[in-house]
Design a protein around this motif. Structure first.
Motif, PDB file in Angstrom:
ATOM      1  N   GLU A 100       0.813  -1.221   0.000  1.00 14.45           N
ATOM      2  CA  GLU A 100       0.000   0.000   0.000  1.00 14.45           C
ATOM      3  C   GLU A 100       0.839   1.260   0.000  1.00 14.45           C
ATOM      4  N   SER A 101       2.083   1.169   0.469  1.00 21.05           N
ATOM      5  CA  SER A 101       2.956   2.349   0.467  1.00 21.05           C
ATOM      6  C   SER A 101       3.280   2.812  -0.942  1.00 21.05           C
ATOM      7  N   GLY A 102       3.142   1.903  -1.906  1.00 23.89           N
ATOM      8  CA  GLY A 102       3.488   2.228  -3.279  1.00 23.89           C
ATOM      9  C   GLY A 102       4.978   2.191  -3.558  1.00 23.89           C
ATOM     10  N   LEU A 103       5.772   1.811  -2.552  1.00 24.74           N
ATOM     11  CA  LEU A 103       7.229   1.810  -2.704  1.00 24.74           C
ATOM     12  C   LEU A 103       7.800   0.423  -2.938  1.00 24.74           C
ATOM     13  N   ILE A 104       7.073  -0.618  -2.534  1.00 29.24           N
ATOM     14  CA  ILE A 104       7.581  -1.985  -2.640  1.00 29.24           C
ATOM     15  C   ILE A 104       6.733  -2.767  -3.640  1.00 29.24           C
ATOM     16  N   ASP A 105       7.384  -3.288  -4.663  1.00 27.68           N
ATOM     17  CA  ASP A 105       6.739  -4.143  -5.661  1.00 27.68           C
ATOM     18  C   ASP A 105       7.211  -5.569  -5.406  1.00 27.68           C
ATOM     19  N   LEU A 106       6.335  -6.392  -4.834  1.00 32.78           N
ATOM     20  CA  LEU A 106       6.723  -7.738  -4.440  1.00 32.78           C
ATOM     21  C   LEU A 106       6.857  -8.692  -5.622  1.00 32.78           C
ATOM     22  N   THR A 107       6.561  -8.223  -6.848  1.00 35.48           N
ATOM     23  CA  THR A 107       6.805  -9.056  -8.027  1.00 35.48           C
ATOM     24  C   THR A 107       8.237  -8.883  -8.529  1.00 35.48           C
ATOM     25  N   ARG A 108       8.994  -7.998  -7.907  1.00 32.33           N
ATOM     26  CA  ARG A 108      10.394  -7.766  -8.242  1.00 32.33           C
ATOM     27  C   ARG A 108      11.253  -8.106  -7.021  1.00 32.33           C
ATOM     28  N   PRO A 109      12.567  -8.357  -7.233  1.00 34.88           N
ATOM     29  CA  PRO A 109      13.427  -8.679  -6.083  1.00 34.88           C
ATOM     30  C   PRO A 109      13.410  -7.575  -5.025  1.00 34.88           C
ATOM     31  N   VAL A 110      13.367  -8.003  -3.774  1.00 38.35           N
ATOM     32  CA  VAL A 110      13.347  -7.082  -2.643  1.00 38.35           C
ATOM     33  C   VAL A 110      14.329  -7.589  -1.588  1.00 38.35           C
ATOM     34  N   GLY A 111      14.936  -6.677  -0.866  1.00 39.25           N
ATOM     35  CA  GLY A 111      15.769  -7.041   0.266  1.00 39.25           C
ATOM     36  C   GLY A 111      14.947  -6.977   1.537  1.00 39.25           C
ATOM     37  N   VAL A 112      14.735  -8.122   2.177  1.00 39.61           N
ATOM     38  CA  VAL A 112      14.011  -8.183   3.445  1.00 39.61           C
ATOM     39  C   VAL A 112      15.059  -8.186   4.553  1.00 39.61           C
ATOM     40  N   LEU A 113      15.059  -7.149   5.367  1.00 37.71           N
ATOM     41  CA  LEU A 113      16.089  -6.946   6.381  1.00 37.71           C
ATOM     42  C   LEU A 113      15.508  -7.198   7.764  1.00 37.71           C
ATOM     43  N   LEU A 114      16.124  -8.107   8.499  1.00 39.02           N
ATOM     44  CA  LEU A 114      15.703  -8.439   9.861  1.00 39.02           C
ATOM     45  C   LEU A 114      16.943  -8.385  10.746  1.00 39.02           C
ATOM     46  N   ALA A 115      17.453  -7.198  10.921  1.00 41.40           N
ATOM     47  CA  ALA A 115      18.698  -6.999  11.668  1.00 41.40           C
ATOM     48  C   ALA A 115      18.378  -6.776  13.138  1.00 41.40           C
ATOM     49  N   GLY A 116      18.759  -7.731  13.966  1.00 43.51           N
ATOM     50  CA  GLY A 116      18.584  -7.575  15.407  1.00 43.51           C
ATOM     51  C   GLY A 116      17.142  -7.506  15.844  1.00 43.51           C
ATOM     52  N   VAL A 117      16.254  -8.264  15.199  1.00 42.04           N
ATOM     53  CA  VAL A 117      14.845  -8.190  15.582  1.00 42.04           C
ATOM     54  C   VAL A 117      14.237  -9.560  15.873  1.00 42.04           C
TER      55      VAL A 117
END
Length: 272
Positions: A143-160
């Protein structure tokens, strides 16, 4: 935000916040007295903790640069805390001004300050959400319009992920995130461990029970399992300073003293 404003915003100032304690150790100003008191207790037990926080931030920077070199230009940073110097958008947009970043955090103060700090940066967004609600996070990212999940994305889970207890099935949560992204995507994880740790470090980690987000320490094998069957990049899940360092590490620095493993994996094929 001072403490009076915090109370007016409905923030519980009787308990410290992990995000604000982290901000304090990184030299930020978005924390309260209750956070600073806990930070002082932890620092008294583990004098190198500020260095540990910096090691985690440096690992994240190196991982983001690796993803950028692989062509990733959109990042979903879950458990982002309060953006400070050297955060994901600064690293990514310095290399690629069109890079898009969605930050996600559970702490309302972290979210409020993040939105203030990022005002005017139209290629960033901040979501108030919990890692234990991955579908909500994915919907908000879309919904943010910034992330297109049909294209490669970096999912970051640093220290969480270490803030998610076993009862909440963290492996299933990460599997949901992995299943939602396209081939060519990456998963970045750093996570506190009990392996190779002295008793005083373990005692300091247990002080996290005084925050709303208690830490669960896990083994290298458990942390590696969070990548599923994605391809784990060399050198694997290792003590953070050993993950593709800019300079050869000094063995006298004892990288295990930072108490966390970090790793990066790539989604190469359907079903990963």
């Amino acid at each position: 935000m001072d403490e009076q404003e915090g109370r007016a915003a409905g923030i519980d100032l009787s308990r410290p916040s992990a995000a604000r304690v982290y901000d304090y150790f990184l030299g930020g100003a978005h924390n309260f007295e209750v956070d600073r008191r806990l930070a002082a207790q932890i620092a008294a037990m583990t004098p190198n903790l500020a260095a540990t926080m910096r090691a985690g931030r440096e690992f994240l920077r190196r991982a983001v640069r690796t993803l950028l070199d692989s062509g990733v230009d959109q990042f979903l940073d879950i458990g982002s805390g309060i953006p400070t110097v050297g955060n994901v958008h600064e690293v990514a947009q310095a290399a690629d001004p069109s890079a898009r970043i969605v930050y996600v955090d559970i702490d309302p103060v972290a979210v409020s300050h993040s939105r203030e700090l990022l005002a005017g940066n139209e290629l960033t967004a901040v979501l108030h959400a919990d890692l234990r609600e991955p579908d909500r996070i994915l919907a908000g990212a879309r919904e943010s319009g910034l992330i297109d999940l049909t294209r490669p994305v970096g999912v970051l889970l640093a220290g969480v992920v270490h803030f998610v207890p076993d009862a909440d099935r963290p492996a299933d949560l990460l599997a949901t995130l992995r299943a939602a992204v396209a081939p060519g995507s990456f998963l970045v994880v750093s996570h506190s461990t009990f392996e190779d740790q002295p008793p005083e470090m373990l005692d300091a980690q247990r002080l996290s029970a005084r925050t709303d987000t208690e830490i669960t320490l896990r083994s290298r094998a458990e942390i590696t399992g969070f990548f599923g069957d994605w391809t784990i990049l060399e050198p694997g899940a290792v003590h953070m300073p050993l993950w593709r360092p800019d300079l050869p590490p000094d063995p006298d620095e004892r990288p295990e003293r930072f108490g966390a493993f970090g790793g990066v994996a790539r989604y190469d094929h359907p079903g990963g």
